[in-house]
Design an enzyme around this catalytic site. Structure first.
Site, mmCIF file in Angstrom:
data_model
loop_
_atom_site.group_PDB
_atom_site.id
_atom_site.type_symbol
_atom_site.label_atom_id
_atom_site.label_comp_id
_atom_site.label_asym_id
_atom_site.label_seq_id
_atom_site.Cartn_x
_atom_site.Cartn_y
_atom_site.Cartn_z
ATOM 1 C CE1 TYR A 1 0.775 -0.522 4.547
ATOM 2 C CE2 TYR A 1 0.456 1.834 4.228
ATOM 3 C CZ TYR A 1 0.918 0.782 4.996
ATOM 4 O OH TYR A 1 1.530 1.026 6.205
ATOM 5 C CB CYS A 2 1.800 3.875 -1.687
ATOM 6 S SG CYS A 2 0.875 3.889 -3.230
ATOM 7 C CB THR A 3 -0.149 8.413 -0.539
ATOM 8 O OG1 THR A 3 1.085 8.414 0.156
ATOM 9 C CG2 THR A 3 -1.045 9.547 -0.052
#
Ligand SMILES: [Zn+2]
Ligand SMILES: [Zn+2]
Length: 345
Positions: A204-206
């Site tokens: 996951y990331c932003t």
């Protein structure tokens, strides 16, 4: 008009509430859009120049990166301008699959409008499309509710692909984080993950853009069961209540950090200077340092928004207005005494 029973009133109240929240949505002063699209853009440099004119004509502010491999942006403006922008982008078949994450904000999230041509839409150092091309091979996209359902399984590892200043402010409970200052250092850290090769990896990331490449690289390196959180932390906050996301999410505009978790929120970060629990994110007031870090209100006032005593004595220190956000003003190089005119939000 009167109600002679309670259920009639409840229905009326619910309808009124729906109308009011509809009005609130409609009355939101500004919106901020976060989006990306991996696609092939011919003559991307020219496209960037034209796109800047178009954004300015709509009265938008923001930051957009254009590369041969696609588009990555955060823009802010009136709801009408944002809608016109989304309509125009979606009408272009190259960008038809773009998904916009829309936030209602009280003020525009930027002061200026920039559209820049770069070699990649997110700097990873993985620019050879023969090796890493998210349009051809990337991790399986998981919708927020599916991520939520899967994340605590024994055969799952959650991997945060973001940098230190981001995951120190907020991250998923039990996520593996990497000691990196920039996403371009991610490829060097892959060896540390070898022990998880037989697990399902959920990245996951932003907003999802980094995961497109990070998960593609994991697949390229022999990880077999790789997933990515579609739409990132931002969409997860909107669609899954942000459950089990600890702390706040760092964002790349003047908000610096946004709330994600409305289910079981916590604060995981501490003031750099006194150690007190705080989730207030600022940039150091010394423009040459500009480090992103957490600092409590008291230390902010005392240290004028600087990370250290050294930065506090820097001749080009910017005026701290309590936000810790500074508009980038191009600085002359090798000029001894510069009076910095800060345009601040
Ligand atoms: Zn403090
Ligand atoms: Zn500093």
């Amino acid at each position: 008009m009167g109600f002679n029973n309670l259920s009639g009133f409840i229905i009326f109240a619910a309808a009124l509430n729906a109308v009011c929240s509809g009005i609130n949505e409609f009355m939101s002063k500004y919106q901020t859009l976060l989006y990306y699209c991996y696609t092939t853009i011919q003559n991307a440099e020219q496209f960037a120049a034209d796109h800047l004119k178009f954004c300015k004509s709509l009265g938008l502010t923001g930051r957009i990166i254009v590369a041969d491999e696609g588009l990555n942006g955060t823009v802010s403006g009136s709801p009408e301008a944002c809608q016109a922008y989304m309509d125009a982008v979606m009408a272009d078949e190259r960008f038809a699959k773009t998904e916009f994450k829309i936030d209602n904000v009280d003020e525009p999230s930027f002061v200026k409008m920039h559209v820049r041509y770069k070699s990649e839409i997110v700097h990873s150092g993985l620019r050879d499309p023969q090796i890493i091309n998210p349009n051809e091979r990337t991790g399986k996209h998981l919708e927020p509710v599916d991520f939520l359902a899967m994340k605590d399984r024994d055969d799952v590892v959650i991997l945060d692909v973001r940098s230190n200043y981001e995951h120190s402010l907020g991250k998923f409970k039990n996520a593996i984080t990497l000691d990196i200052e920039n996403f371009r250092d991610f490829p060097d850290k892959i060896n540390e993950l070898a022990q998880y090769k037989d697990k399902k990896i959920l990245t996951y990331c932003t907003g999802g853009i980094k995961c497109e490449k990070a998960s593609a690289l994991l697949l390229h390196e022999g990880f077999e069961d790789v997933y990515q959180l579609h739409g990132g932390i931002i969409k997860y906050g909107k669609e899954a209540g942000g459950e089990d996301f600890e702390g706040k999410c760092y964002v790349f505009d003047n908000r610096l950090a946004v709330d994600v978790n409305s289910v079981n929120p916590t604060t995981i970060s501490a003031c750099r200077n006194c150690g007190k629990t705080t989730d207030k994110m600022i940039n150091c007031a010394n423009p040459e340092c500009n480090e992103h870090f957490t600092q409590c209100e008291e230390c902010g006032t005392q240290m004028e928004g600087c990370c250290s005593a050294e930065c506090q004595t820097h001749p080009r220190k910017r005026v701290y207005d309590g936000t810790g956000y500074y508009v980038k003003v191009p600085q002359p190089v090798n000029v001894k005494k510069v009076k910095v005119a800060n345009v601040q939000m």
